[in-house]
Design a protein around this motif. Structure first.
Motif, mmCIF file in Angstrom:
data_model
loop_
_atom_site.group_PDB
_atom_site.id
_atom_site.type_symbol
_atom_site.label_atom_id
_atom_site.label_comp_id
_atom_site.label_asym_id
_atom_site.label_seq_id
_atom_site.Cartn_x
_atom_site.Cartn_y
_atom_site.Cartn_z
ATOM 1 N N UNK A 698 20.935 -18.953 -30.114
ATOM 2 C CA UNK A 698 20.399 -18.312 -28.920
ATOM 3 C C UNK A 698 20.492 -16.794 -28.964
ATOM 4 N N UNK A 699 21.280 -16.241 -29.917
ATOM 5 C CA UNK A 699 21.439 -14.793 -30.034
ATOM 6 C C UNK A 699 21.135 -14.391 -31.471
ATOM 7 N N UNK A 700 19.875 -14.216 -31.829
ATOM 8 C CA UNK A 700 19.496 -13.917 -33.220
ATOM 9 C C UNK A 700 20.159 -12.660 -33.771
ATOM 10 N N UNK A 701 20.561 -11.750 -32.902
ATOM 11 C CA UNK A 701 21.185 -10.515 -33.395
ATOM 12 C C UNK A 701 22.487 -10.786 -34.123
ATOM 13 N N UNK A 702 23.087 -11.953 -33.886
ATOM 14 C CA UNK A 702 24.345 -12.282 -34.554
ATOM 15 C C UNK A 702 24.138 -12.800 -35.968
#
Length: 764
Positions: A698-702
């Motif tokens: 849910x958090x592609x930046x990770x």
């Protein structure tokens, strides 16, 4: 010992110049030199710290060196701390003897050669480091054993619950299959009879058709309808039908057509007399059956008749015969009820009677099943315990030998290798627990392969050697055999030999002897274990290999055990097509237990030794660990020991490790630290491994989905693996971890990503 890895050396002297001189002599040892100018100062330091050696002056004001040594020896913590006395005045033998009597390791008089003192102190520093290392190893072993005991207890509960669930599910499935089959037959018969009765213009057409349906659907050779004559005194055959392609029944049919049956004679007469169906499950015989000889000649096995009633009035009997055993139950009676309204009242009464009989039958069957299930459960759990203790014996035995600190370096290496090998064996036994249960049911699967008999025997001897040594029992071997290999299950063969050896060690007194021999006897390899122990009484010899049988089963017996070991040996030997035997001249004269395994003429050149054999019979490959130089691995597990173990193992291979104890901690640093591979547990407090991956998605930046992820968990069922892969994990590894496999998978993931991206990169 200080945190910098140096040993503490305590120098006690009331004169500063002497302390300075001692420090100059010992400073080249690169250890922590601690000075004390009085006995009080020395004792204060010893209360807080451990020291490798104490260099103690004899002549000191107040409490002298001898008195201080006595105080040191009174404390448990410093009882065995080495003390070297140094004196420039007290040179007499009286002082020297007193120093040694106080437990001193040396007594030096000034002047002395500095190198002598340095070498002695250097030796005791090394000894101190070795003792500290042994203590740490003992603590680690104790923790491992405690954890293993907890896992074993948990496993027994899980296996017991799972076994009960499987037994219940199998019973229900069998019942449903049988019920469905009989239900289909019944429905087909009911439908045919209902349609025939509905379409037939009268009884002359309906009843012959009904009888033919009995022949077609129930496999009857002959079916007959008997009706009361006009006087109501006898039963006469109204209709007789035979099955298709039935031969040699013409004489039986002709005889049936001639008969007039009185009450109580034959099946129809008995139905009439009793007012209930009559079922003969065996061949029709006896003087009360006028067609007995004819029935036997055409192969009739079972006969059944049931009454036809109108209201409460008896009207007739339907009778049929089969060549196979016929089972009469409530379903058949329900089918008869559907034939027509003319037999409705009787079917209702008979249904009530049959229901009561079947209820009693089912209750009895269920009670017997429950008793059988309880007995099998107890036997199964006992077998599981016996199997798990086999490798545990070697682990605990060698751990105890390590704890004594009397093993040289080579023996320590051998001991650790043996502990590791048997721990792996126990891990494999956990996977094979269901195979163990099949020993009782006779469905155990053997993993057959060519096996070196001598290697198996030597491996079993290694396991029992610590126990034999503890009782000072001499182990002799005579392993010269013309047969090098047999085709068998290596692990089970080792288990058989181990059981015999353990039994021999248990019943052989101290300073006894045990001799293991191996030779060929006709077409079999014979392994014999002879001991000088208690022997076997002649009246007990026939029962030695029975399950749960012991020569002394009283509460005051001197030897523990469930009485399973020798029974398991017999079962396994018979599964291999072999046999077991025992010889003993009587109590106190020792005994000889033997195993005979047939020699396979199809043995291949590959020989599998017990150290290389897994429970599945395949040869365990020996590959080098994959190097992980520069690979960043994040480990997420709420168990600190697991994190430390994985980190240590992978750091040895060059990996950079970061361990986090929770998902929240991992999420807070993953973007900054940028791991190449993620290793995470599944079951963790608050947030589990599945939720962890979901949050990364849910958090592609990770970094998801480019960060490869491996689930490392104790959840080892096939459905757990499938669930992990479906959740997005690249691989699923079950604990205990095979670090060869883990490093190989990490390398495979890194190489795969290197190919996909042109070169390996940090994942963002």
């Amino acid at each position: 010992m200080e945190s910098n890895g140096k040993a503490n050396i305590l120098i006690v002297d009331d004169k500063p110049e002497n302390l300075l001189a001692m420090e100059s002599i010992l400073e080249g040892l690169d250890q922590n030199l601690v000075q004390a100018t009085s006995a009080r100062e020395a004792l204060r330091y010893l209360l807080m710290e451990d020291v490798a050696v104490i260099v103690l002056d004899v002549q000191m004001p107040g409490v002298n060196g001898f008195e201080l040594a006595e105080l040191i020896r009174e404390r448990e913590r410093t009882q065995h701390t080495p003390i070297i006395f140094v004196s420039a005045i007290s040179h007499s033998e009286q002082y020297i003897f007193k120093g040694y009597s106080l437990g001193a390791v040396d007594y030096l008089t000034k002047p002395f050669e500095p190198e002598i003192l340095r070498s002695k102190v250097r030796f005791f520093c090394r000894l101190f480091f070795q003792n500290q290392k042994i203590k740490r190893q003992a603590n680690l072993l104790e923790e491992s054993n405690k954890k293993l005991d907890e896992l074993n207890a948990e496993l027994e509960v899980r296996v017991s619950n799972r076994t009960a669930e499987l037994e219940k599910a199998n019973q229900e499935l069998e019942r449903q299959i049988e019920e469905r089959k009989r239900s289909e037959e019944r429905l087909a018969t009911e439908h045919s009879i209902t349609r025939t009765l509905a379409e037939a213009p009268g009884a002359e057409v309906a009843f012959p058709s009904v009888l033919r349906i009995f022949c077609e659907n129930l496999g009857a050779l002959v079916a007959c309808l008997w009706l009361l004559d006009d006087a109501g005194a006898e039963l006469v055959p109204a209709f007789v039908e035979t099955g298709k392609d039935v031969r040699n029944v013409s004489a039986f049919v002709a005889e049936t057509r001639k008969l007039k049956i009185r009450r109580g004679v034959g099946i129809p007469g008995q139905v009439w007399e009793k007012g209930t169906p009559v079922w003969l499950p065996n061949t029709v015989r006896g003087p009360n059956h006028p067609r007995a000889e004819l029935a036997a000649s055409i192969g009739i096995h079972s006969g059944l008749g049931f009454p036809i009633t109108i209201g409460r009035q008896f009207h007739g009997v339907i009778e049929f015969f089969t060549s196979q055993p016929f089972r009469s139950d409530e379903h058949i009676l329900n089918m008869f009820e559907a034939i027509g309204s003319e037999i409705g009242q009787f079917i209702q009464r008979k249904q009530a009677e049959t229901d009561r009989e079947n209820l009693l039958y089912r209750e009895k069957a269920l009670r017997e099943q429950a008793e059988t299930a309880s007995r099998l459960k107890d036997e199964f759990l006992a077998t599981v315990s016996h199997e798990l203790r086999t490798p545990l014996n070697a682990v605990l035995g060698w751990a105890e030998m390590l704890h004594t600190g009397k093993l040289d370096d080579d023996k320590k290496t051998d001991a650790l290798a043996t502990i590791y090998r048997n721990a792996k064996m126990q891990s494999q036994l956990i996977d094979d627990l269901l195979d163990a249960s099949r020993l009782i049911t006779g469905n155990l699967r053997l993993n057959l392969s060519p096996v070196s008999v001598v290697s198996v025997i030597e491996a079993a001897l290694d396991i029992v050697r610590p126990a034999a040594k503890a009782k000072e029992i001499t182990l002799n071997t005579d392993l010269v055999s013309p047969v090098n290999t047999v085709t068998c299950d290596a692990q089970r063969l080792q288990q058989m030999v181990w059981n015999l050896l353990t039994n021999a060690v248990k019943f052989t007194p101290n300073n006894g002897e045990i001799t293991v021999s191996c030779g060929q006897e006709k077409n079999s390899v014979k392994i014999a274990v002879r001991d000088t122990g208690h022997g076997v009484a002649p009246d007990f010899l026939p029962f030695v290999f029975d399950r749960f049988r012991q020569a002394d089963s009283s509460s005051t017996r001197s030897h523990d055990g469930l009485g399973l070991g020798l029974a398991i040996v017999r079962h396994l030997a018979e599964l291999h097509g072999g046999s077991v035997s025992v010889e003993s001249e009587g109590v106190g004269k020792g005994s000889t237990f033997s195993i005979s395994i047939p020699v396979s003429t199809a043995a291949a050149s590959l020989v599998v030794s017990p150290q290389q054999t897994k429970s599945n019979g395949k040869v365990e490959s020996k590959r080098a660990d994959s190097r992980l130089d520069g690979v960043r691995v994040m480990v997420v597990d709420d168990d600190a020991d697991t994190c430390e173990l994985i980190g240590f193992a992978l750091e040895r291979l060059g990996a950079e490790i970061r361990s986090e104890r929770s998902v929240d901690e991992a999420l807070s640093v993953i973007s900054e630290w940028q791991p190449d591979v993620l290793l995470t547990d599944i079951n963790m407090p608050e947030t589990d491994g599945y939720s962890f991956l979901a949050r990364l998605k849910s958090e592609p930046s990770m970094g998801w989905p480019e960060i490869p992820a491996i689930a490392v968990t104790a959840m080892a069922r096939p459905e757990d693996t499938q669930k992990a892969l479906s959740a997005g994990f690249n691989y699923h590894i079950a604990k205990p971890i095979d670090f060869n496999e883990l490093s190989d998978l990490i390398s495979r993931l890194i190489n795969s990503n290197s190919t996909a991206h042109g070169s390996r990169r940090r994942y963002v």
